[in-house]
Design an enzyme around this catalytic site. Structure first.
Site, PDB file in Angstrom:
ATOM      1  N   TYR A 106       0.907  -1.263  -0.169  1.00  0.00           N
ATOM      2  CA  TYR A 106       0.133  -0.058  -0.062  1.00  0.00           C
ATOM      3  C   TYR A 106       0.878   1.248   0.018  1.00  0.00           C
ATOM      4  CZ  TYR A 106      -4.343   2.445  -0.166  1.00  0.00           C
ATOM      5  OH  TYR A 106      -5.440   3.392  -0.280  1.00  0.00           O
ATOM      6  N   ARG A 159      -9.631  10.059  -7.729  1.00  0.00           N
ATOM      7  CA  ARG A 159      -8.672  10.885  -6.965  1.00  0.00           C
ATOM      8  C   ARG A 159      -7.908   9.955  -6.253  1.00  0.00           C
ATOM      9  NH1 ARG A 159      -7.784  12.407  -2.189  1.00  0.00           N
ATOM     10  NH2 ARG A 159      -9.414  10.874  -1.283  1.00  0.00           N
ATOM     11  N   LYS A 177      -6.220  -2.232  -1.036  1.00  0.00           N
ATOM     12  CA  LYS A 177      -6.993  -2.074   0.390  1.00  0.00           C
ATOM     13  C   LYS A 177      -7.410  -3.467   1.018  1.00  0.00           C
ATOM     14  CE  LYS A 177      -7.464   2.432   1.276  1.00  0.00           C
ATOM     15  NZ  LYS A 177      -7.321   3.125   2.498  1.00  0.00           N
ATOM     16  N   GLU A 248     -13.955   4.366  -2.278  1.00  0.00           N
ATOM     17  CA  GLU A 248     -12.361   4.514  -2.320  1.00  0.00           C
ATOM     18  C   GLU A 248     -12.036   5.382  -3.354  1.00  0.00           C
ATOM     19  OE1 GLU A 248      -9.253   4.591  -0.137  1.00  0.00           O
ATOM     20  OE2 GLU A 248     -10.755   3.278   0.279  1.00  0.00           O
ATOM     21  N   ASP A 249     -11.266   6.632  -2.978  1.00  0.00           N
ATOM     22  CA  ASP A 249     -10.661   7.571  -3.897  1.00  0.00           C
ATOM     23  C   ASP A 249     -11.815   7.915  -5.098  1.00  0.00           C
ATOM     24  OD1 ASP A 249      -8.538   7.285  -2.316  1.00  0.00           O
ATOM     25  OD2 ASP A 249      -7.206   6.377  -3.902  1.00  0.00           O
ATOM     26  N   ASP A 271     -13.849   5.602   2.844  1.00  0.00           N
ATOM     27  CA  ASP A 271     -12.721   5.596   3.708  1.00  0.00           C
ATOM     28  C   ASP A 271     -11.873   6.588   3.721  1.00  0.00           C
ATOM     29  OD1 ASP A 271     -10.601   4.033   5.393  1.00  0.00           O
ATOM     30  OD2 ASP A 271      -9.325   4.196   3.498  1.00  0.00           O
ATOM     31  N   ASP A 272     -11.999   7.367   2.794  1.00  0.00           N
ATOM     32  CA  ASP A 272     -11.329   8.709   2.614  1.00  0.00           C
ATOM     33  C   ASP A 272     -11.918   9.723   3.332  1.00  0.00           C
ATOM     34  OD1 ASP A 272      -9.588   8.000   0.431  1.00  0.00           O
ATOM     35  OD2 ASP A 272     -11.391   7.844  -0.762  1.00  0.00           O
ATOM     36  N   ASN A 412      -0.699  11.721   1.346  1.00  0.00           N
ATOM     37  CA  ASN A 412      -0.201  10.266   0.489  1.00  0.00           C
ATOM     38  C   ASN A 412       0.019  10.684  -0.889  1.00  0.00           C
ATOM     39  OD1 ASN A 412       0.332   8.737   2.833  1.00  0.00           O
ATOM     40  ND2 ASN A 412      -1.982   8.487   2.660  1.00  0.00           N
TER      41      ASN A 412
END
Length: 555
Positions: A106, A159, A177, A248-249, A271-272, A412
């Site tokens: 990750y 993203r 993930k 996610e993202d 999660d973000d 990140n």
């Protein structure tokens, strides 16, 4: 969830392929560890070298090969290949070397892997569903070989970390993930499914790349996008009724509204927004053990007002309300600087919906440095993706304002961090309480040694997901993330605090995930959202369901 004694359940029980087909199944393959009796019984004689190796010997061999790889990306490719041929061995290797492996599978290496995903693509993993597949998504889901999927991580690639719109190259994120779900929380890999929703990309570089693996068109938006997502969610809910869906993202324009639109229709979370919030709140709670201050007295300044920043603030407000503040009082302790400057009332008409609750009555200032001087925050949290945005003057000003300034550079991958651990400690004479999204090495300052905490979502989302799955929760609530954050903070040891670290060691991540899962499942039962009966010993029940990377016996 399957225990180690029923680990073949995702494949439908004790029926499994034979011969060459068995060696091609990564969930069942043992490679050179198949015993003599198994080789005879399963038609493997002659398909493997004659020497039978133990798993311990296999781990030693693959670890040696891993460490001989010349760079981090080659190590990522090596681990991906191992996962695709022998998942049990892959997870044993990762579990026994978590601090070395997590940065590879990750962040930060997954960022580079996503940029190179088309070039390093070897074998498909997960499902790729494009907007051209509208009208047949339900059928595509039936192509997945497991019909009892419990954990899905999905992205549309808009993203990816701090790297922006990578389109179909973002598939590395769901894959990574879900690897963490198994390695860190014991979710059986057979229950997991990574999904890439390809709606195009606005990355013009990819449009001109003849080797790009996704749709070569601009992103679908508006009604077309919404209809596609509606079909997708409806199909998932029908095909996999016990599954948890992790968003996610996704870009800011879609992330918040998708979460709010679907969180009560399907067990899901972002999660973000929520995972980042949980780990950041846990870090802030841990920092109080060093500073001796109270949470309700903190004034937090965020650089970046997107999913992560406002998600953290929302959970922080909930935590402060538990300590006696009103919602208005709690929000007044959270301030934001976005790309246009300080978020204030005079900008309200042009602000996105998720920023408006934090637009306070204050004079506008244009820069982060001016905001620090004007607001005198106790904590500075970076979720902007702006590398080196926490300059030396800014960090030194934080140190002048606070005996123990909280400086969290959470963006990140590592190249996007707002400052490094060494900078934070050096510029504050070792008084900073520092955490980052990606790992930084130990810092020596004079006679002192600091071990920077990694505010990685891996501390939160695997445990939250495991708890929700075991309880068969119908929803994942903000209250569950609050319970998870408080549980994580409680697991920071005195030794961690002495090193300046506000998170436990990654070597304890499975223990951490078990504790968080227990707290989350308890909240699900307490709130009436669990769809199964509560076991007498909840923690023991969860522990018994966690996947252990041990080979099955086929004899």
């Amino acid at each position: 969830m399957a225990s180690k004694d029923t680990g073949l359940q995702p494949h439908g029980g004790p029926s499994y392929p034979r011969g060459h087909a068995l060696l091609l199944d990564p969930l069942l393959n043992k490679g050179t560890a198949f015993t003599e009796a198994e080789r005879d019984a399963l038609g493997l004689r002659g398909l493997l070298p004659p020497h039978v190796f133990s798993m311990e010997e296999q781990v030693k061999r693959v670890m040696g090969n891993f460490r001989r790889k010349p760079d981090a990306l080659e190590k990522y490719i090596f681990l991906t290949s191992l996962q695709n041929r022998n998942e049990t061995l892959f997870y044993r290797l990762v579990q026994e070397n978590l601090e070395e492996m997590i940065p590879i599978i990750y962040t930060p290496v997954v960022g580079q892997a996503c940029l190179e995903f088309g070039a390093i693509f070897r074998r498909p993993r997960g499902l790729y569903i494009s907007i051209r597949d509208r009208g047949r998504i339900a059928d595509i889901l039936t192509h997945w070989p497991v019909n009892d999927v419990r954990m899905i991580v999905v992205t549309d690639g808009e993203r990816i970390l701090g790297l922006g719109d990578l389109g179909a190259l973002g598939m590395g994120i769901p894959i990574g993930k879900l690897s963490l779900y198994t390695a860190c929380a014991g979710v059986h890999p057979g229950y997991t499914l990574p999904i890439m929703l390809d709606v195009g990309t606005d990355n013009t570089t990819l449009h001109h790349d003849p080797l790009y693996i996704g749709l070569n068109q601009r992103r679908a938006r508006g009604a077309e996008y919404d209809a596609f997502l509606e079909e997708f969610v409806t199909a998932v809910a029908h095909a996999f009724p016990k599954a948890l869906l992790q968003w996610e993202d996704f870009g800011n324009t879609n992330a918040f509204r998708l979460l709010h639109q679907y969180r009560e229709r399907i067990c899901s979370f972002n999660d973000d927004i929520q995972g980042t919030a949980g780990v950041a709140l846990a870090g802030l709670l841990g920092s109080l053990r060093i500073s001796g201050a109270k949470l309700r007295d903190q004034r937090v300044l965020f650089l970046g007002a997107g999913e992560a920043g406002t998600g953290i603030a929302d959970l922080l407000v909930a935590a402060m309300r538990e300590e006696g503040l009103s919602e208005a009082e709690a929000r007044q302790r959270c301030w934001f600087v976005d790309s246009q400057g300080l978020v204030v009332q005079s900008r309200l008409a042009k602000l996105a919906e998720h920023k408006r609750p934090y637009a306070h009555d204050h004079a506008f200032v244009a820069t982060l440095a001016e905001a620090v001087n004007a607001l005198k925050p106790t904590a500075l949290i970076g979720v902007s993706g702006q590398a080196q945005a926490f300059t030396e003057p800014i960090v030194r000003q934080m140190a002048a304002l606070n005996r123990h300034p909280v400086v969290f550079a959470l963006s990140n991958p590592t190249s996007k961090a707002e400052c490094t651990a060494e900078q934070a400690y050096t510029w504050t004479d070792g008084r900073a309480i520092f955490a980052s999204g990606s790992p930084f090495p130990t810092v020596k300052l004079g006679e002192r040694e600091f071990v920077p905490g990694q505010g990685n979502n891996v501390y939160i989302f695997p445990g939250v997901g495991l708890g929700a799955l075991v309880a068969e929760a119908s929803q994942v609530t903000d209250r569950m993330f609050l319970r998870g954050a408080r549980t994580l903070a409680s697991l920071v040891s005195a030794e961690d605090i002495a090193l300046g670290r506000v998170f436990p060691s990654l070597t304890k991540i499975r223990e951490v995930s078990l504790e968080i899962a227990t707290a989350v499942a308890e909240e699900a039962f307490k709130s009436g959202l669990a769809r199964r009966a509560r076991p007498a010993d909840l923690k023991a029940d969860i522990a018994a369901r966690m996947f252990v990377p041990e080979y099955q016996s086929y004899a």
